[in-house]
Design a protein around this motif. Sequence first.
Motif, PDB file in Angstrom:
ATOM      1  N   LYS A 157       0.873  -1.171   0.000  1.00 54.17           N
ATOM      2  CA  LYS A 157       0.000   0.000   0.000  1.00 54.17           C
ATOM      3  C   LYS A 157       0.909   1.218   0.000  1.00 54.17           C
ATOM      4  CE  LYS A 157      -4.038  -2.045   0.433  1.00 54.17           C
ATOM      5  NZ  LYS A 157      -5.018  -1.997  -0.642  1.00 54.17           N
TER       6      LYS A 157
ATOM      7  N   SER B  37      -3.779   2.615  -5.493  1.00 53.17           N
ATOM      8  CA  SER B  37      -4.311   1.998  -4.275  1.00 53.17           C
ATOM      9  C   SER B  37      -3.363   0.907  -3.794  1.00 53.17           C
ATOM     10  CB  SER B  37      -5.688   1.402  -4.546  1.00 53.17           C
ATOM     11  OG  SER B  37      -5.625   0.458  -5.586  1.00 53.17           O
TER      12      SER B  37
ATOM     13  N   TRP C 238     -16.608   0.939   1.248  1.00 54.50           N
ATOM     14  CA  TRP C 238     -15.176   0.700   1.037  1.00 54.50           C
ATOM     15  C   TRP C 238     -14.450   0.476   2.357  1.00 54.50           C
ATOM     16  CZ3 TRP C 238     -12.694  -0.880  -3.043  1.00 54.50           C
ATOM     17  CH2 TRP C 238     -13.232  -0.651  -4.306  1.00 54.50           C
ATOM     18  N   GLU C 239     -14.924   1.171   3.416  1.00 54.65           N
ATOM     19  CA  GLU C 239     -14.309   0.943   4.732  1.00 54.65           C
ATOM     20  C   GLU C 239     -14.528  -0.495   5.189  1.00 54.65           C
ATOM     21  OE1 GLU C 239     -15.733   3.783   7.587  1.00 54.65           O
ATOM     22  OE2 GLU C 239     -15.062   5.463   6.354  1.00 54.65           O
TER      23      GLU C 239
ATOM     24  N   TYR D 139     -15.113  -3.029   3.261  1.00 60.31           N
ATOM     25  CA  TYR D 139     -14.318  -3.886   2.374  1.00 60.31           C
ATOM     26  C   TYR D 139     -12.868  -3.928   2.868  1.00 60.31           C
ATOM     27  CZ  TYR D 139     -12.138  -5.501  -1.964  1.00 60.31           C
ATOM     28  OH  TYR D 139     -11.405  -6.204  -2.894  1.00 60.31           O
ATOM     29  N   LYS D 140     -12.389  -2.752   3.288  1.00 55.88           N
ATOM     30  CA  LYS D 140     -11.005  -2.690   3.766  1.00 55.88           C
ATOM     31  C   LYS D 140     -10.834  -3.457   5.075  1.00 55.88           C
ATOM     32  CE  LYS D 140      -9.486   1.425   1.350  1.00 55.88           C
ATOM     33  NZ  LYS D 140      -9.323   2.862   1.384  1.00 55.88           N
TER      34      LYS D 140
ATOM     35  N   GLU E 223     -10.213  -6.836   3.934  1.00 59.77           N
ATOM     36  CA  GLU E 223      -8.890  -6.879   3.310  1.00 59.77           C
ATOM     37  C   GLU E 223      -7.799  -6.866   4.383  1.00 59.77           C
ATOM     38  OE1 GLU E 223      -7.435  -4.783  -0.720  1.00 59.77           O
ATOM     39  OE2 GLU E 223      -7.487  -3.439   0.983  1.00 59.77           O
TER      40      GLU E 223
ATOM     41  N   ASP F  74      -3.908   0.902   9.553  1.00 60.05           N
ATOM     42  CA  ASP F  74      -3.417   1.487   8.305  1.00 60.05           C
ATOM     43  C   ASP F  74      -2.207   0.710   7.775  1.00 60.05           C
ATOM     44  OD1 ASP F  74      -1.488   2.138  10.113  1.00 60.05           O
ATOM     45  OD2 ASP F  74      -1.558   4.305   9.784  1.00 60.05           O
TER      46      ASP F  74
END
Lengths: 176, 325
Positions: free
Chosen positions: A54, A62, B136-137, B139-140, B143, B296
């Motif tokens: 990332k 992305s 998307w959050e 989904y992340k 992930e 993150d």
Amino acid sequence: MGLFNSMANYAHKSELRESKDEIVCGEIIRGLSHQGWRPFRIVAHSDRQQMGFKVPGDPVLSAAYLVVDRRSGSGALTQAMGSKTSIGFLAEMRNKVSDPDDLATMWKTDLANLFKLPVAGEVRINHQLNTVNAKTYHLVDLDQYVQGHSVSAEPLVGWIVGQFDALREQLRPLKK
Amino acid sequence: MPEPQTPVHWLDTAGTQQGPEPWETVQARVAHAQIPPSTQVWWDGAPGWMPFDQVEAAPAPAPAPAPTPTPTPTPDATVTLAGSAPAEPTTAEPTAATPTPAGASAAPTGASAALMSGLSDQELDDEFIGLVGRSWELYKDTEFATSIDEATLGGVITALVDCGFVLIDLETAGAAPVVTTTTTTGTAEPVVTGAGHQLRFEEPETQSRVTVQLEHLTPDVATAKIIGHRANAVIGYGQRVKEFNKVGQALRQEVQSSMIVSPEPGTVSFDADLSSGYVYAQIDLLLELDRYVSEDLSVDHDLLRRHLASVVYTMKTFVQMRFGS
């Protein structure tokens, strides 16, 4: 004892020779981590390693993926030929929403891709709904960077970052 | 003039109908120069579209009067708002007979209009963007749950290569299946079914080695939310021995180690590689990956190095006590 030591030494040298691509991968992961990139995908087989990063704060990408694929085998043959390795670069861009217009663009891209080979630096763009990828491959000789335990990874990491900079520019116009 | 909360439609500069939104919101838009004072506005009960500034100039509505006969609206009701205007016509909404500015669409009617009533275009856009962003959050989240073990591997590699080790072996088994078994207490517990990721490092000067095996035990989001991201780790230290009989001794230890079917944390085992003359001591541990990797994906390399150092130090002691330095 002498024979055992000789055999062990030979086995050790052979292991190191076969580990050239892993040594390079280790240095790439370390080098890119120090640039702020965050490794999140590591898939490794015997002669093929894939790494995903990332890139925090990147306005376009992305994720950035690298595939290190050793082409010339191992053992004496490798010693003779050098360590030819294919390095694949895949820059991934994600749009949050895709719509039918994107499908039309995808068709155009797929058509253009029919005649493109993403080798020797040529870039191929691939649409996957919300995701758009740009990829290219280069053939490098790992001996340029690794000799035994000695590694000079800084130029390699700089070159890799440069490749992704170029791919980013290819994707930028497609960013919504 | 409408009440502050009265839903009001207005026309933008392209002539497109916007709103409805409360009258006070439209007033705020004009006050903040988002729309000009000449903007055409309409609300349920207005005689037709009229400029905002004219409506503002009209006196505030009187308190609700006692029911009196309402004058019949004239067909060509001209808007007269200044001074003592005649009673406002009770027209429900603009019709073909009412003057409608060019480009103005009809007042809201139908189910779609009802669905969106009370929400401005901006609010609808904001809600939509919020929903997509939240998707998307989520989904992340998924992930991240499937990436945290590999992010930890990246951290281990960075920490050890930073110290001068070189990575000489890297194998990932992909998503190794985790079989759950039911214990006597009735709880399901994951059972380590095989190697996950395997790393091997070598120190160039001494040729000593560090091995790390890592298997993510909680790769699904739900489990990870409850107990965190846990992993089974086997961390080892190895060094070359020059005497064959010491490797033989390590092999015997390896056979004994293989008797342990499902090691508990803290179990030290031994391993030997006859071909290259290495003997290893390794220990099973359970790690909390979220201590090392943030959401993150940034890695606490210092903590990772500290933990690796403590284990390598202890395993080195085990090896040297049994097989000499």
